[in-house]
Scaffold this motif. Structure first.
Motif, PDB file in Angstrom:
ATOM      1  N   VAL A 120     -37.693  58.640 -19.076  1.00 49.59           N
ATOM      2  CA  VAL A 120     -37.001  58.849 -20.349  1.00 49.59           C
ATOM      3  C   VAL A 120     -37.453  60.160 -20.991  1.00 49.59           C
ATOM      4  N   LEU A 121     -38.745  60.419 -20.980  1.00 49.65           N
ATOM      5  CA  LEU A 121     -39.256  61.644 -21.591  1.00 49.65           C
ATOM      6  C   LEU A 121     -38.785  62.874 -20.817  1.00 49.65           C
ATOM      7  N   ALA A 122     -38.710  62.767 -19.495  1.00 45.59           N
ATOM      8  CA  ALA A 122     -38.184  63.876 -18.701  1.00 45.59           C
ATOM      9  C   ALA A 122     -36.723  64.142 -19.048  1.00 45.59           C
ATOM     10  N   ALA A 123     -35.950  63.076 -19.235  1.00 46.84           N
ATOM     11  CA  ALA A 123     -34.548  63.221 -19.621  1.00 46.84           C
ATOM     12  C   ALA A 123     -34.432  63.845 -21.006  1.00 46.84           C
ATOM     13  N   THR A 124     -35.335  63.478 -21.909  1.00 47.26           N
ATOM     14  CA  THR A 124     -35.335  64.043 -23.256  1.00 47.26           C
ATOM     15  C   THR A 124     -35.519  65.551 -23.207  1.00 47.26           C
ATOM     16  N   LEU A 125     -36.412  66.023 -22.355  1.00 47.62           N
ATOM     17  CA  LEU A 125     -36.651  67.461 -22.238  1.00 47.62           C
ATOM     18  C   LEU A 125     -35.447  68.189 -21.656  1.00 47.62           C
ATOM     19  N   ARG A 126     -34.553  67.475 -20.999  1.00 50.13           N
ATOM     20  CA  ARG A 126     -33.323  68.076 -20.476  1.00 50.13           C
ATOM     21  C   ARG A 126     -32.176  67.978 -21.480  1.00 50.13           C
ATOM     22  N   GLY A 127     -32.467  67.503 -22.688  1.00 49.65           N
ATOM     23  CA  GLY A 127     -31.445  67.431 -23.721  1.00 49.65           C
ATOM     24  C   GLY A 127     -30.587  66.191 -23.672  1.00 49.65           C
ATOM     25  N   LEU A 128     -30.976  65.205 -22.865  1.00 44.62           N
ATOM     26  CA  LEU A 128     -30.205  63.964 -22.765  1.00 44.62           C
ATOM     27  C   LEU A 128     -30.691  62.947 -23.789  1.00 44.62           C
ATOM     28  N   GLY A 129     -29.799  62.057 -24.179  1.00 42.11           N
ATOM     29  CA  GLY A 129     -30.146  60.969 -25.069  1.00 42.11           C
ATOM     30  C   GLY A 129     -30.399  59.699 -24.277  1.00 42.11           C
ATOM     31  N   THR A 130     -31.233  58.828 -24.811  1.00 41.84           N
ATOM     32  CA  THR A 130     -31.582  57.577 -24.126  1.00 41.84           C
ATOM     33  C   THR A 130     -31.725  56.439 -25.131  1.00 41.84           C
ATOM     34  N   LEU A 131     -31.609  55.230 -24.624  1.00 38.47           N
ATOM     35  CA  LEU A 131     -31.802  54.027 -25.439  1.00 38.47           C
ATOM     36  C   LEU A 131     -32.194  52.876 -24.521  1.00 38.47           C
ATOM     37  N   TRP A 132     -33.380  52.310 -24.719  1.00 39.19           N
ATOM     38  CA  TRP A 132     -33.754  51.097 -23.994  1.00 39.19           C
ATOM     39  C   TRP A 132     -32.862  49.945 -24.445  1.00 39.19           C
ATOM     40  N   VAL A 133     -32.356  49.151 -23.496  1.00 39.76           N
ATOM     41  CA  VAL A 133     -31.490  48.020 -23.845  1.00 39.76           C
ATOM     42  C   VAL A 133     -31.940  46.757 -23.114  1.00 39.76           C
ATOM     43  N   ALA A 134     -31.898  45.661 -23.844  1.00 36.71           N
ATOM     44  CA  ALA A 134     -32.166  44.343 -23.276  1.00 36.71           C
ATOM     45  C   ALA A 134     -30.956  43.429 -23.453  1.00 36.71           C
ATOM     46  N   GLY A 135     -30.332  43.485 -24.654  1.00 33.72           N
ATOM     47  CA  GLY A 135     -29.210  42.602 -24.934  1.00 33.72           C
ATOM     48  C   GLY A 135     -27.891  43.307 -25.158  1.00 33.72           C
ATOM     49  N   SER A 136     -27.898  44.621 -25.341  1.00 37.61           N
ATOM     50  CA  SER A 136     -26.674  45.352 -25.676  1.00 37.61           C
ATOM     51  C   SER A 136     -25.937  45.836 -24.438  1.00 37.61           C
ATOM     52  N   TRP A 137     -25.927  44.991 -23.407  1.00 38.21           N
ATOM     53  CA  TRP A 137     -25.197  45.332 -22.188  1.00 38.21           C
ATOM     54  C   TRP A 137     -24.862  44.054 -21.444  1.00 38.21           C
ATOM     55  N   ASP A 138     -23.994  44.173 -20.452  1.00 44.42           N
ATOM     56  CA  ASP A 138     -23.632  43.059 -19.592  1.00 44.42           C
ATOM     57  C   ASP A 138     -24.551  43.122 -18.377  1.00 44.42           C
ATOM     58  N   ARG A 139     -25.610  42.313 -18.384  1.00 42.99           N
ATOM     59  CA  ARG A 139     -26.620  42.386 -17.335  1.00 42.99           C
ATOM     60  C   ARG A 139     -26.024  42.081 -15.952  1.00 42.99           C
ATOM     61  N   ALA A 140     -25.150  41.084 -15.886  1.00 39.76           N
ATOM     62  CA  ALA A 140     -24.553  40.722 -14.596  1.00 39.76           C
ATOM     63  C   ALA A 140     -23.710  41.869 -14.049  1.00 39.76           C
ATOM     64  N   GLU A 141     -22.942  42.511 -14.932  1.00 39.79           N
ATOM     65  CA  GLU A 141     -22.135  43.661 -14.513  1.00 39.79           C
ATOM     66  C   GLU A 141     -23.037  44.815 -14.096  1.00 39.79           C
ATOM     67  N   ALA A 142     -24.119  45.017 -14.842  1.00 43.95           N
ATOM     68  CA  ALA A 142     -25.057  46.096 -14.499  1.00 43.95           C
ATOM     69  C   ALA A 142     -25.659  45.869 -13.117  1.00 43.95           C
ATOM     70  N   ALA A 143     -25.998  44.622 -12.808  1.00 40.44           N
ATOM     71  CA  ALA A 143     -26.623  44.307 -11.525  1.00 40.44           C
ATOM     72  C   ALA A 143     -25.682  44.551 -10.353  1.00 40.44           C
ATOM     73  N   ARG A 144     -24.375  44.515 -10.611  1.00 36.73           N
ATOM     74  CA  ARG A 144     -23.389  44.736  -9.550  1.00 36.73           C
ATOM     75  C   ARG A 144     -23.400  46.179  -9.056  1.00 36.73           C
ATOM     76  N   HIS A 145     -23.910  47.082  -9.866  1.00 31.51           N
ATOM     77  CA  HIS A 145     -23.819  48.502  -9.535  1.00 31.51           C
ATOM     78  C   HIS A 145     -25.156  49.121  -9.171  1.00 31.51           C
ATOM     79  N   CYS A 146     -26.163  48.287  -8.949  1.00 30.92           N
ATOM     80  CA  CYS A 146     -27.454  48.799  -8.508  1.00 30.92           C
ATOM     81  C   CYS A 146     -27.983  47.912  -7.391  1.00 30.92           C
ATOM     82  N   ARG A 147     -29.052  48.350  -6.767  1.00 34.62           N
ATOM     83  CA  ARG A 147     -29.613  47.631  -5.617  1.00 34.62           C
ATOM     84  C   ARG A 147     -30.737  46.718  -6.109  1.00 34.62           C
ATOM     85  N   VAL A 148     -30.540  45.419  -5.931  1.00 39.81           N
ATOM     86  CA  VAL A 148     -31.542  44.432  -6.313  1.00 39.81           C
ATOM     87  C   VAL A 148     -31.694  43.467  -5.138  1.00 39.81           C
ATOM     88  N   THR A 149     -32.831  43.485  -4.470  1.00 42.74           N
ATOM     89  CA  THR A 149     -33.048  42.605  -3.320  1.00 42.74           C
ATOM     90  C   THR A 149     -33.393  41.201  -3.796  1.00 42.74           C
TER      91      THR A 149
END
Length: 261
Positions: free
Chosen positions: A97-126
């Protein structure tokens, strides 16, 4: 921002960004982020992944106005039922996150403000892993104006964008004379940790200094009511402290010691 390239600078300007420009993360920026993630994953035994252009993951939050144009995220993936890994995830994902900040990007940690099941569909989780949390990432709303701001303007925006516990609250286990006598590295570490993100802004981590052996310790504050994400928040706060202290290393775990060396 160009002359400010240190992680402490990123701590001093990072804020929680909820509104993003409707502009994709380009391939070159994505490659740079992947180059940051690869060694972090290797060191931490994690599988943090950059996922781009998946607005369905944030459809509800975007529709409600809680977020705006959120579409990209870091998927924080690690071993199942592993408390230390959850702490490492906070520590090393915040480093990204801090590396992204130095590149001028914005970030936000999320626990509930997303669809976790949908998120899991687009990443690799063994089968031996789980998706802990996510970090929204992208160009902040009106990002060209953001990038044109001076470092001092961004520092002031960070200072005023949210309330924070006091230094005394972060060191609640110490007496005032102990605070006064603590070394500069400890005070700088706590001040950096005061700027760390945490679930619901509960800031559930306490720090103490032991003059007898010149060590610091970090504890989860049970009164903060952060039982679900406390280990992740502990890792984030430890990273900020370590960067603020300038040198040294933490032991993992609630009550882990920091040796300044």
């Amino acid at each position: 921002m160009a002359e400010h390239t240190q992680l402490i600078d990123a701590i001093n300007i990072r804020t929680a960004v909820r509104a993003y420009d409707n502009e994709p993360i380009d391939d070159d920026t994505a490659r740079q982020l992947e180059m940051t993630l690869q060694p972090l994953n290797l060191i931490a035994d994690l599988n943090i992944q950059l996922v781009r252009d998946q607005p369905k993951v944030f459809a509800e939050a975007n529709a409600s106005g809680h977020l705006t144009n959120a579409a990209n995220y870091l998927a924080i993936v690690g071993p199942k039922n592993d408390d230390e890994a959850k702490e490492r995830a906070g520590f090393y994902a915040e480093r990204a996150v801090l590396a992204a900040t130095l590149r001028g990007l914005g970030t936000l940690w999320v626990a509930g403000s997303w669809d976790r099941a949908e998120a899991a569909r687009h990443c690799r989780v063994t089968g031996a892993q789980e998706l802990y949390l996510g970090v929204v990432i992208g160009h902040p709303e009106n990002h060209l104006e953001y990038q044109a701001k001076s470092y001092e303007e961004l520092v002031e925006a960070q200072r005023t964008h949210r309330s924070t516990k006091t230094f005394e609250q972060f060191t609640a286990g110490m007496q005032q004379d102990e605070r006064d006598a603590a070394p500069a590295w400890f005070k700088s570490g706590v001040e950096a940790a005061m700027k760390a993100p945490s679930a619901m802004n509960r800031q559930p981590v306490l720090f103490t200094y032991n003059a007898a052996d010149d060590t610091a310790a970090a504890h989860i504050d049970p009164a903060a009511g952060d039982e679900h994400w406390a280990l992740n928040d502990l890792g984030i706060a430890k990273l900020h402290f370590q960067i603020g202290a300038g040198q040294g290393q933490w032991a993992w775990g609630d009550g882990g010691l920091f040796i300044h060396k």
